[in-house]
Design an enzyme around this catalytic site. Structure first.
Site, mmCIF file in Angstrom:
data_model
loop_
_atom_site.group_PDB
_atom_site.id
_atom_site.type_symbol
_atom_site.label_atom_id
_atom_site.label_comp_id
_atom_site.label_asym_id
_atom_site.label_seq_id
_atom_site.Cartn_x
_atom_site.Cartn_y
_atom_site.Cartn_z
ATOM 1 N N ASP A 169 0.621 -1.062 0.000
ATOM 2 C CA ASP A 169 0.056 0.094 -0.048
ATOM 3 C C ASP A 169 1.005 1.254 -0.060
ATOM 4 O O ASP A 169 0.406 2.297 -0.279
ATOM 5 C CB ASP A 169 -0.881 -0.074 1.401
ATOM 6 C CG ASP A 169 -2.364 -0.126 0.847
ATOM 7 O OD1 ASP A 169 -2.677 -0.439 -0.088
ATOM 8 O OD2 ASP A 169 -3.437 -0.350 1.695
ATOM 9 N N LYS A 327 -6.589 -1.302 5.280
ATOM 10 C CA LYS A 327 -6.081 -2.907 4.730
ATOM 11 C C LYS A 327 -7.446 -3.576 4.011
ATOM 12 O O LYS A 327 -7.382 -4.200 3.100
ATOM 13 C CB LYS A 327 -5.860 -3.586 6.144
ATOM 14 C CG LYS A 327 -5.432 -5.133 5.798
ATOM 15 C CD LYS A 327 -5.238 -5.710 6.960
ATOM 16 C CE LYS A 327 -4.931 -7.321 6.314
ATOM 17 N NZ LYS A 327 -5.199 -8.070 7.495
ATOM 18 N N ASP A 351 -0.410 -10.622 7.720
ATOM 19 C CA ASP A 351 0.098 -9.428 7.888
ATOM 20 C C ASP A 351 1.535 -9.450 7.692
ATOM 21 O O ASP A 351 2.142 -10.528 7.852
ATOM 22 C CB ASP A 351 -0.127 -8.806 9.494
ATOM 23 C CG ASP A 351 -1.258 -8.371 9.582
ATOM 24 O OD1 ASP A 351 -2.279 -8.246 8.480
ATOM 25 O OD2 ASP A 351 -1.739 -7.991 10.709
ATOM 26 N N ASP A 519 -11.397 -6.838 9.949
ATOM 27 C CA ASP A 519 -11.400 -8.224 10.098
ATOM 28 C C ASP A 519 -12.669 -8.436 11.079
ATOM 29 O O ASP A 519 -13.328 -9.342 10.458
ATOM 30 C CB ASP A 519 -10.118 -8.501 10.964
ATOM 31 C CG ASP A 519 -9.561 -7.661 11.906
ATOM 32 O OD1 ASP A 519 -10.432 -6.767 12.005
ATOM 33 O OD2 ASP A 519 -8.572 -8.052 12.483
HETATM 34 O O1 LIG Z 1 -3.590 1.167 4.894
HETATM 35 C C1 LIG Z 1 -3.212 0.184 5.223
HETATM 36 C C2 LIG Z 1 -3.089 -0.041 6.672
HETATM 37 C C3 LIG Z 1 -2.591 -1.362 7.103
HETATM 38 N N1 LIG Z 1 -2.321 -2.186 6.133
HETATM 39 C C4 LIG Z 1 -1.677 -3.588 6.567
HETATM 40 O O2 LIG Z 1 -2.396 -4.036 7.733
HETATM 41 C C5 LIG Z 1 -1.741 -4.784 8.496
HETATM 42 C C6 LIG Z 1 -1.998 -4.815 9.825
HETATM 43 O O3 LIG Z 1 -1.474 -3.652 10.426
HETATM 44 P P1 LIG Z 1 -0.846 -3.278 11.875
HETATM 45 O O4 LIG Z 1 -0.494 -2.015 11.798
HETATM 46 O O5 LIG Z 1 0.092 -4.428 11.871
HETATM 47 O O6 LIG Z 1 -2.103 -3.471 12.672
HETATM 48 P P2 LIG Z 1 -2.191 -4.429 13.883
HETATM 49 O O7 LIG Z 1 -3.439 -3.699 14.902
HETATM 50 O O8 LIG Z 1 -1.251 -5.196 14.368
HETATM 51 O O9 LIG Z 1 -3.391 -5.431 13.188
HETATM 52 C C7 LIG Z 1 -4.388 -6.262 13.371
HETATM 53 O O10 LIG Z 1 -5.490 -5.425 13.538
HETATM 54 C C8 LIG Z 1 -5.932 -5.032 12.177
HETATM 55 C C9 LIG Z 1 -7.347 -4.430 12.528
HETATM 56 O O11 LIG Z 1 -7.249 -3.280 13.219
HETATM 57 C C10 LIG Z 1 -6.224 -6.072 11.091
HETATM 58 O O12 LIG Z 1 -6.388 -5.477 9.941
HETATM 59 C C11 LIG Z 1 -4.704 -7.022 11.174
HETATM 60 O O13 LIG Z 1 -4.863 -7.993 10.181
HETATM 61 C C12 LIG Z 1 -4.695 -7.520 12.513
HETATM 62 O O14 LIG Z 1 -3.415 -8.351 12.563
HETATM 63 C C13 LIG Z 1 -0.694 -4.656 7.834
HETATM 64 O O15 LIG Z 1 0.089 -6.018 7.341
HETATM 65 C C14 LIG Z 1 -0.334 -3.534 7.243
HETATM 66 O O16 LIG Z 1 0.546 -3.540 6.279
HETATM 67 C C15 LIG Z 1 -2.472 -1.798 4.980
HETATM 68 O O17 LIG Z 1 -2.138 -2.897 3.900
HETATM 69 N N2 LIG Z 1 -2.787 -0.726 4.365
HETATM 70 MN MN LIG Z 2 0.382 -6.026 13.460
#
Ligand SMILES: O=c1ccn([C@@H]2O[C@H](COP(=O)(O)OP(=O)(O)O[C@H]3O[C@H](CO)[C@@H](O)[C@H](O)[C@H]3O)[C@@H](O)[C@H]2O)c(=O)[nH]1
Ligand SMILES: [Mn+2]
Length: 827
Positions: A169, A327, A351, A519
């Site tokens: 992204d 995401k 992720d 999710d």
């Molecule tokens: O505009 C965006 C923002 C995030 N991501 C991806 O989303 C994932 C999750 O982001 P992260 O910052 O790691 O968030 P977490 O809170 O750790 O993630 C959890 O919580 C999210 C919802 O808040 C879910 O989408 C994730 O899958 C879940 O692992 C990563 O691979 C990012 O690269 C994108 O692809 N595009």
């Molecule tokens: Mn994460």
């Protein structure tokens, strides 16, 4: 001889017979289920008794209040009445939430799978597409993402059945370049190494593999020490190359992009347009970039070379004024592009930091999807969710990031109902479940699309619609696009920021928009159509990722989650309305109400944290005096609450210290992250002021790899990983989330000081001292110990990681001043 062969055949058949997966009461609870349930019931009974006391004392007054009335001080009971009503409201809410939590806790189950039987019985495994999402190379270092990709490329699954898609992204040349380096390293070293010694290499993410204890000994034991050293050296060179480019990128972005575009120019690219890198490098912007797609390895239709899976890089178009849905938007582009490239019926979503730790993960998942009787696909199962487990957590998990009880109690409990929610990563979906189909409808009929044409729902791309028809089993089209140029053109169209306009994407199709916890929302919509899901948590964990490493990151991530859940609760997809989500079972609906309602509990928790202070300042009790027998009522309730919590964590195998840290963290999250999320939600809904943002959790590429056991057959207790211990919870952050807990701390300190003055003034009135309230204030300060300590250290004027910053203390003091004034004024 023949007989012996026949006998061998029979035993082999016997071995392969029986179910592929089983469903049992959670092993640690098996012996203790009755005690667990009895404690829950006792707690419910005590709750009702206490509420009855509260109502009675509100209606007829407490003894101290009657005394005031006798003395003709009726007026002074007014405030007590109001405080009592507030206390009752909070306690009633706690009671409702607790009753709802019982639905989850009542039947906690576990799963077992038999992948060996599956391999013996199934003729052909189904295709799987793996989606890896990354968004910003400065917060998600490419080294981490590339290790995840390497672990996917070497997973234990037929290689010609596998395709891996990396969605970037950030639209960054650094990610694309790293991916090309990765494929070179994978093809020349890592993949052949893992294939040759497949039964001895675990995990297949090289960084974790080479840093884990025991792997070198294993290489020695099985006679491949020489190769081990060679590959390790090659990996180190690869890692150094990626790291140094990342450092260069962070220091001088534009120059590095220029350099990268030159390097990439030389390599062949599938769409033939080599000038693209130059323009990419000169207009680089994470939130404003054109789409780009490259097939880096093995066109799947002619992937006859069974050695290596198909690997695709894609970056959707992003325009500054267009909502891109974070995401969820990225996942929907992935669904479309993969639809016309490989169109596998199953999808694993990861992720960027979640590498495959157990290389049989996909086989485990397939044990649920494939039904044991006829080896047909289980037609009610929508997805299989693995837990989110983390690498390198500190020993006692001070930020509660392991979420051990969430996994062990909540998710296993939901598994006992309709199934766990989709948790964003480590989840294998059936593609048709993501396309808005219901398990109860005929092929090609989508649940909510009576008469609606596929084009209106899925957008106008002929080849994509053909792929959708394939999945929904309307008809089989096995004539995919073969011309690579045409394929790339179509991919570009599918990644256009306006492709989804006037379609059902994000509403009924794909990942659902409208919440930053896309999710949870998507999983609930899938359940709402009648699908079931499965939670599978074997040891060792099948996927491992990076947990937030500071208090600031942990609370910011939790704020985003709270925000996402509130967005769902107050949307048209709320589980509160029975007319939507018709496929939810009653238990599952109550569970979802509990899960989202739990976030809202921050309001009564915050209020309740201030109540004892109000009571002391106003001089009116909210609890019985310590000499009254009724004091036993709140005391026994609190005791029972802690006992059942401790018991629960004991049976699910969480240590005392870890339990305490997670208890404390949940309290801190409630009065910081969730309070701020509620405030922002209010601004968004009522004043329409703020737009939700997705703050990406930074991932630490220098995370320490813990010495984790790789063996499948060891019990969790035998080899508890040796983890690093971190000193204490750091509070030196100026983020607004740190203000509410500081308010609670200062307010309770003020209240304690006032109580102290009362006590000094009338030492003989011991029976009238507000001892219960004082004890509550002290307990709150103890729970918020990092903040309490941070405040005292600040008062002593020290600087350091454990000291609250002056701006936070000043803001909080101002709020406490207002609260105190309000209490004394209304008194
Ligand atoms: O505009 C965006 C923002 C995030 N991501 C991806 O989303 C994932 C999750 O982001 P992260 O910052 O790691 O968030 P977490 O809170 O750790 O993630 C959890 O919580 C999210 C919802 O808040 C879910 O989408 C994730 O899958 C879940 O692992 C990563 O691979 C990012 O690269 C994108 O692809 N595009
Ligand atoms: Mn994460």
């Amino acid at each position: 001889m023949v007989e012996a062969e026949a006998a061998a055949g029979v035993t082999a058949a016997q071995e392969a017979a029986g179910p592929l997966s089983e469903y049992v009461i959670a092993s640690r609870l098996r012996k203790n289920r009755a005690t667990h349930r009895a404690l829950l019931l006792l707690r419910a009974a005590l709750f009702f008794l206490f509420l009855a006391y509260r109502v009675q004392s509100l209606l007829y007054g407490t003894p101290s209040c009657s005394r005031a009335i006798d003395n003709g001080e009726l007026e002074s009971c007014r405030f007590h009445g109001e405080l009592g009503v507030v206390a009752l409201a909070c306690e009633a809410w706690f009671c409702v939430i607790f009753m709802l939590s019982m639905v989850i806790k009542w039947s906690i189950v576990e799963r077992v799978t038999y992948p060996d039987k599956l391999l013996k019985r199934i003729k052909e495994l189904p295709n799987i597409d793996v989606f890896v999402t990354t968004a910003d190379p400065s917060k998600e270092p490419p080294l981490i993402t590339m290790n995840t990709v390497l672990s996917v490329l070497t997973i234990d699954y037929p290689m010609n059945k596998l395709a891996c898609y990396v969605s970037d992204d950030g639209g960054s040349l650094l990610t694309l370049w790293s991916l090309k380096e990765t494929i070179a390293f994978a093809k020349s070293s890592w993949h052949p190494f893992c294939t040759k010694f497949s039964s001895h290499i675990e995990p297949r993410a090289p960084r974790a593999y080479f840093s884990r204890n025991g792997n070198v000994e294993k290489a020695m034991k099985y006679g491949f020490l020489h190769e081990w050293h060679t590959i390790k050296k090659q990996y180190e060179a690869f890692e150094a190359k990626i790291r140094s480019m990342t450092v260069a990128y962070s220091k001088a972005r534009d120059e590095t992009l220029e350099r990268l575009s030159n390097e990439l120019q030389g390599s062949s690219i599938s769409n033939g347009d080599q000038t693209i890198y130059k323009s990419w490098a000169s207009n680089y912007n994470t939130s404003n970039h054109a789409s780009h797609c490259e097939i880096l390895s093995g066109m799947p239709q002619h992937n006859l070379d069974e050695e290596f899976p198909c690997l695709v890089y894609l970056s959707r178009e992003k325009l500054p004024k267009k909502k891109h849905h974070f995401k969820a938007g990225a996942m929907n582009s992935l669904l479309r592009v993969s639809g016309i490239v490989s169109n596998a019926p199953f999808i694993l979503n990861l992720d960027c930091d979640m590498y495959v730790n157990g290389s049989k993960a996909l086989l485990h998942a397939m044990c649920f999807f494939v039904e044991s009787k006829d080896m047909e696909v289980n037609d009610k199962l929508g997805f299989v969710q693995f837990p989110q487990s983390f690498e390198g957590l500190d020993k006692d998990d001070i930020y509660g990031t392991s979420m051990a009880s969430t996994m062990e109690v909540w998710l296993k409990g939901m598994d006992g109902a309709q199934g766990p929610p989709y948790c964003g990563t480590g989840c294998v979906h059936k593609r048709e479940a993501l396309y808005g189909k219901s398990p109860n409808t005929n092929p090609c009929q989508l649940s909510s699309s009576h008469g609606q044409k596929l084009v209106d729902m899925f957008g106008s791309s002929t080849s994509f619609i053909l792929s959708v028809e394939d999945i929904l089993s309307c008809s089989k089209h096995s004539t995919p696009l073969v011309d690579e140029k045409a394929l790339m053109r179509e991919c570009k169209l599918l990644m256009d920021s306006s492709f989804e306009d006037k379609t059902s994407w994000g509403k009924e199709v794909g990942l659902i928009y409208g919440s930053v916890t896309e999710d949870l929302l998507t999983g609930m919509k899938i359940h709402g159509r009648g699908w079931k899901s499965v939670f599978y948590m074997p040891y060792p964990p099948q996927f491992l990722g990076c947990a937030p490493s500071t208090g600031e990151d942990a609370l910011t991530t939790r704020k985003r989650w709270s925000m996402g859940m509130l967005e769902i609760l107050f949307s048209k997809n709320t589980p509160l309305l029975t007319k939507c989500l018709r496929g939810l079972s009653h238990a599952q609906r109550l569970i979802y109400i509990y899960v989202y309602g739990f976030t809202l509990t921050c309001l009564p928790i915050f209020t309740y944290s201030l109540l004892p202070g109000f009571s002391i300042l106003g001089g009116y009790p909210i609890f019985p005096k310590v000499v009254e027998p009724k004091i036993l009522m709140p005391m026994s309730l609190i005791m029972c609450m802690y006992m059942s919590n401790i018991y629960e964590s004991k049976v699910v195998g969480v240590g005392m210290k870890q339990w305490w840290n997670s208890e404390r963290m949940e309290y801190i999250v409630a009065i910081s992250s969730s309070i701020l999320a509620s405030y922002e939600m209010l601004k968004k809904k009522v004043l329409r002021l703020s737009e939700t943002t997705f703050t990406i959790t930074p991932k630490d590429q220098n995370v320490k790899y813990i010495a984790q056991s790789n063996d499948y057959d060891v019990d969790k207790n035998d080899k508890e990983p040796a983890k690093v211990s971190q000193e204490s919870f750091r509070v030196n952050s100026t983020l607004p989330i740190f203000i509410p807990p500081t308010v609670v701390v200062i307010f309770n300190i003020v209240a304690l000081m006032v109580a102290f003055v009362h006590i000094i003034r009338s030492p003989r009135m011991i029976t009238y001292w507000p001892l219960a309230e004082v004890a509550c204030c002290m307990w709150i300060l103890f729970m918020l110990q990092p903040f309490t300590k941070g405040f005292f250290l600040w008062a002593r004027d020290q600087s350091g990681p454990n000291v609250l910053p002056t701006s936070i203390v000043l803001h909080a003091s101002l709020l406490v001043g207002i609260l105190t004034f309000f209490t004394l004024y209304t008194n």
